[in-house]
Scaffold this active site. Sequence first.
Site, PDB file in Angstrom:
ATOM      1  N   CYS A   1       8.374 -10.452   3.710  1.00  0.00           N
ATOM      2  CA  CYS A   1       8.158 -10.400   5.153  1.00  0.00           C
ATOM      3  C   CYS A   1       7.848 -11.819   5.630  1.00  0.00           C
ATOM      4  O   CYS A   1       6.794 -12.095   6.205  1.00  0.00           O
ATOM      5  CB  CYS A   1       7.026  -9.441   5.499  1.00  0.00           C
ATOM      6  SG  CYS A   1       6.875  -9.151   7.283  1.00  0.00           S
TER       7      CYS A   1
ATOM      8  N   PRO B   1       0.786  -1.238   0.000  1.00  0.00           N
ATOM      9  CA  PRO B   1       0.000   0.000   0.000  1.00  0.00           C
ATOM     10  C   PRO B   1       0.816   1.286   0.000  1.00  0.00           C
ATOM     11  O   PRO B   1       0.243   2.363   0.071  1.00  0.00           O
ATOM     12  CB  PRO B   1      -0.800  -0.115   1.296  1.00  0.00           C
ATOM     13  CG  PRO B   1       0.090  -0.880   2.199  1.00  0.00           C
ATOM     14  CD  PRO B   1       0.837  -1.859   1.336  1.00  0.00           C
TER      15      PRO B   1
END
Length: 544
Positions: free
Chosen positions: A480, A360
């Site tokens: 991640c 985002p």
Amino acid sequence: MTGTSERPSGDRFSDERRGERPDGERSSGERFGGERSSGERSDGQRFGGERFGGREQRPSGGQRGERPARGGQWGARAGGDRRDGGRRPPARPTVDLPRQVAYEAVAAVHRDDAYANLVLPLLLRDAGLFGRDAAFATELTYGTLRHLGTLDAILGDAAGRDVQRIDPPVRDALRLGAYQLLHTRVPAHAAVSSTVDLVKSVGAGATGFANAVLREVAGRDADAWVAKLAPSAETDPIGHLALAYSHPQWIVRAFAEALGGDLGETTRLLIEDNERPPVHLCARPGLADPAELADEAGGAPGAFSPYAVYLSGGAPGDLPTLAQGRAHVQDEGSQLVANALAVAPLDGPDGRWLDLCAGPGGKSGLLGALAAQRDARLTAVEVSEHRARLVEQATRGLPVSVLNIDGRTVGADPKLPEAHFDRVLVDAPCTGLGSLRRRPESRWRRQPSDLPPLTRLQRELLAAALRATRPGGLVAYVTCSPHTVETHVTVTEAARRSGVPVDFVDARPLLPAGMPGLGDGPTVQLWPHRHGTDAMFLAMLRRT
């Protein structure tokens, strides 16, 4: 811990009465100690108070946020017509707002596949909860979700049945009650009685059942329950760690493999995963000074990233510097891997940068600010229209062009030509196992079956990034997740299959000097228990 272990005679317990999924937003943060959408998938914050002992708030009739809740009303007695000779029906119990809000959040996660970091802030706002009450609701919500696996095992034993046979509203209420009994300083009698009140509002026929189960839970502390239920640490160490520290076995196994089989270090990682993460801010270079931001926020400069600020609590969105777009919420690990791409030595032109999976927008925001200082321009690519809009918002005023297209179309789309960009970031979609502190429900949603389609996508994106990079240019592959299939295997296979000649660049010198526990290189794996960051993986490749 006080409590009884009474069981009713006969049948073990009476039967209880039956009573816009988010689009994979990678951001996570906390408000009043809970997570909220913040513009970067591995970011977060926490409320700075101590663990709260269950201060109750019973709203007055005009309190803001009073509205009907599923299965009951917040602080309101049930009304209705008089249909039995003029007598009013029995009043519904009054459930204190923090516990009601926590219940609504946990129920939404399990009922609607909601994300706690998105739904909880809205519930807190609607209920008008702030300060200690908001922090208590947040503690209950995230603590219950983090410890869900162990709580379910305990509740199943206490109830004498699989928890999946307990009706969902009652099950979620019992989870909240068990968490209070085993992991907070709420007195046992208060945890039991408040949970029974909650059960009355969501499944009135199950109050006796709930009371008996919670009394059974209260008969042992958390360690005693683990000693009773967990497999032997000698014969089944993975199973033992999974139940003791509330992670699925396949995730514990993946962590242990990534840590070289060191079960002691794996244990420290699991413990850290169950702690509330701190908030990290990123002071955008050229727009905000970290020291001044730390003073404004009442925080402290970060340990490693030159742009990081640690907060002790509060709502960072209220800070003027964030509202002005001069800083954003971002985990320090995310800052480090993005900055590593920007500082890596590069021969030749250095004005065309690319973020191939930008939504985002947290890393795009940092890279865009760095590009502005170096007369460079960043192209940010995001396939989701909604997330592309978030990237536009996150990079407003920076030299960033946002493309709402599929990053794998490099060479086929004229906006993404081959051999064109100098620095390329691939922040690939992944299982997110590195940010379980901030997204506790993810550990229960992810399955091993998620890996094949994700790793295929990761390889395709990395191959596209290598095609987009000019000879001599750099590609940073970031996930991640510490899962070796998403890290070393993906990078090795993508580089081998891409048809583009590449060399691995040692990523360790690209991180701050003196940073411990970076391994043998050339890739870097960050860890919550070693570095206080999310478990970010970084591989740096140079197209030759």
